[in-house]
Design a protein around this motif. Sequence first.
Motif, PDB file in Angstrom:
ATOM      1  N   THR A 230      -0.714  -6.961  -3.350  1.00 36.62           N
ATOM      2  CA  THR A 230      -1.749  -5.978  -3.700  1.00 36.62           C
ATOM      3  C   THR A 230      -1.437  -5.527  -5.116  1.00 36.62           C
ATOM      4  O   THR A 230      -0.268  -5.462  -5.501  1.00 36.62           O
ATOM      5  N   LYS A 248      -6.804  -6.837  -4.028  1.00 35.55           N
ATOM      6  CA  LYS A 248      -6.015  -7.894  -3.392  1.00 35.55           C
ATOM      7  C   LYS A 248      -6.093  -9.175  -4.218  1.00 35.55           C
ATOM      8  O   LYS A 248      -5.190 -10.007  -4.169  1.00 35.55           O
ATOM      9  N   TYR A 269       1.570  -3.578  -6.708  1.00 35.65           N
ATOM     10  CA  TYR A 269       1.560  -2.359  -5.889  1.00 35.65           C
ATOM     11  C   TYR A 269       2.803  -2.356  -5.005  1.00 35.65           C
ATOM     12  O   TYR A 269       3.106  -3.342  -4.330  1.00 35.65           O
ATOM     13  N   TYR A 271       4.255  -1.809  -1.906  1.00 40.11           N
ATOM     14  CA  TYR A 271       3.573  -1.627  -0.626  1.00 40.11           C
ATOM     15  C   TYR A 271       4.493  -1.147   0.485  1.00 40.11           C
ATOM     16  O   TYR A 271       4.051  -0.864   1.585  1.00 40.11           O
ATOM     17  N   LYS A 272       5.802  -1.046   0.149  1.00 33.33           N
ATOM     18  CA  LYS A 272       6.725  -0.514   1.166  1.00 33.33           C
ATOM     19  C   LYS A 272       7.422   0.733   0.633  1.00 33.33           C
ATOM     20  O   LYS A 272       8.628   0.714   0.327  1.00 33.33           O
ATOM     21  N   GLU A 314       0.232  -0.182   5.315  1.00 33.58           N
ATOM     22  CA  GLU A 314       0.280  -1.179   4.247  1.00 33.58           C
ATOM     23  C   GLU A 314      -1.140  -1.565   3.868  1.00 33.58           C
ATOM     24  O   GLU A 314      -2.027  -1.604   4.735  1.00 33.58           O
ATOM     25  N   PRO A 315      -1.365  -1.844   2.574  1.00 33.28           N
ATOM     26  CA  PRO A 315      -2.739  -2.079   2.142  1.00 33.28           C
ATOM     27  C   PRO A 315      -3.390  -3.276   2.831  1.00 33.28           C
ATOM     28  O   PRO A 315      -2.758  -4.322   2.981  1.00 33.28           O
ATOM     29  N   HIS A 326      -3.017   6.223  -0.351  1.00 35.32           N
ATOM     30  CA  HIS A 326      -2.271   5.420  -1.321  1.00 35.32           C
ATOM     31  C   HIS A 326      -1.858   6.154  -2.591  1.00 35.32           C
ATOM     32  O   HIS A 326      -0.909   5.748  -3.262  1.00 35.32           O
TER      33      HIS A 326
END
Length: 687
Positions: A230, A248, A269, A271-272, A314-315, A326
């Motif tokens: 992402t 994405k 991005y 994401y975690k 998560e995205p 986010h």
Amino acid sequence: MWRSSPERELAASWAADAAAGRAPAAEADEPPAVDAGAAGEPERPAREEQPKAALQTPARPRAAEEGDARVPRRLPPALPLAPPRPAARALCQLAKARGRGRGCRRGSGSLRPVTVDSSKARTSLDALKISLRQLRWKEFPFGRRLPCDIYWHGVSFHDNDILSGQVNKFPGMTEMVRKITLSRALRIMQNLFPEEYNFYPRSWILPEEFQLFVAQVRMVKDGDPSWKPTFIVKPDGGCQGDGIYLIKDPNDIRLTGTLQSRPAVVQEYIYKPLLIDKLKFDIRLYVLLKSLDPLEIYIAKDGLSRFCTEPYQEPNPQNLHHVFMHLTNYSLNIHSGKFIHSDSASTGSKRTFSSILCRLSSKGVDIKKVWSDIISLVIKTVIALTPELKVFYQSDIPTGRPGPTCFQILGFDILLMKSLKPMLLEVNANPSMRIEHEYELSPGVFENIPSLVDEEVKVAVIRDTLRLMDPLKKKKETQSQHPEKPVTGKEDLDCEMTGDPDSNPEAHLPSICLKQVFPKYAKQFNYLRLVDRMANLFIRFLGIKGTMKLGPTGFRTFIRNCKLSSSSLSMAAVDILYIDITRRWNSVTLDQRDSGMCLQAFVEAFFFLAQRKFKMLPLHEQVASLIDLCEYHLSLLDEKRLVCGRRRRPQSSPPQEMNARTQSAAGSLAPRMIGANKLPHSRHALS
Ligand code: ADP
């Protein structure tokens, strides 16, 4: 190296403070401001942080927290201070009692109080006023005909024309921390030291690197089809989440219209992120750049954590546009309806960072390691920013001309990953110093009310910054470094001789919340300062005072004086190199003011020359070797000039002195050739 380092010690003491809940609360957001003057353009009106409708946020009144700089909202004269809390009240009483004591004190005694011009403080005015009262310094809210010791600006160095004293902004800082400039500065460092600079997400500059972005993503995907990244697209110069969106697929970038007129950064991005109460949060830390040359950095012991207001996932294509999931911006989440105001430091949507550490510590997390990683991130980021700041500085305050010295409080936005690794999101040149927050009385009706958490943190940061910048303390320090100079103020002498703790003008204040991290840990980080040394070379050859770009003659002189031309690099080839690189950089940078080679272009040319000359080495060693070589030849030249100058003026100094200096310099030059660390080529004593 880092694990057993002194940072660990410092981190340990901070972590202990945090665990004991001693550190103050804090948080803030930042305003966008354009340091137009620094860029040589007519000063643009100061902009203030606005709440932005990123993604699908409803348009609402601005958040008090994030705004800054625009409206100098002054407290009513009758209510200059927030009502003191018990601890603060006790401090006040103690201070009053002390004030009745001996007269060796600013404000109450014969020692002149430090004077501060707050006429341009804008939204930091309220916090500044409280700080000045605590310090018993003298405020000039409408400016002063005579010079002040300190000028407090809300937006930029250029808010006022100042010729002396100290100002709380560096020229060019706003420009340097814009998303694109910061990404460029960090990328240079990532190229040189990829391991050390892996705390900044991989970024591409739009629109110029769009094709590169697409190609690189495709390449990685081809190698690993399971990779489902992402990306986050952030407009340059934006803030408060303004215009930010997630994608994405690279082809989802909105390349039309606005991107051309408003460049952006697209970034991997993270994401975690680490979650607390299932929510994403980030950290605002306050960093004081006390001086550029020599470099002095302080970090505030505590910061603020800003929370999202929708549980994190998560995205995925369904939630990509969920702003409250986010983006951690206060100015956005305040409008979510789920934002929790709290005067407690450890609950609500805005908490102290120390409260987070405390919680993590109780779960067995090694918070000393977290702090030491954060300190490292801050020092490395500042090291990436300083070279160009020096170029701005010498342009605005050329040597030999009157000008103030500078310091600046920066706001670092940091995200902790699930692995607890801190990642840099951005740096704010004007972190909001508002000490009130917005409260929604009824749907759509907002009121600003005092925020205890903000007040404690921000007042402490401003007050302690001022304490560190105290011109009278500096004078004393200088005197103690030059004991031959007599102490001029009788009062100073009296204070020192009595040894009376009551005569300490800071006795009523808490201990300083800002801790020095540089030069304290300089030894571990100095090897990273290669671009800084390149900037010193660049500045040396700039020639004309006030310019920020190197002309073709300056570049040729650099090549000649550093003896870089050879049979394989003719001066004609040097000219072509200059034209090539300069043209490319001038076409991509926004700054078209004057023609010539900017620092980044010079750095690129330098890399090119280093690669040619030292083919077999890794990049940072190639560059370091070339810097050593340049510094060596320039030092020889300086020595030669020194000797010639003295021959021409034989009476100017006794012959023995000349011989001794010349000999010692000559003796030290040969070994300096290899592995030379740094020669003092900087022409400027940047404060
Ligand atoms: P702004 O200046 O507009 O606030 P930021 O760079 O701070 O822009 O980004 C806004 C918010 O977006 C951050 O507070 C953070 O929550 C989120 N964010 C930014 N960059 C990333 C990233 N690379 N990965 C994950 N979240 C990010």
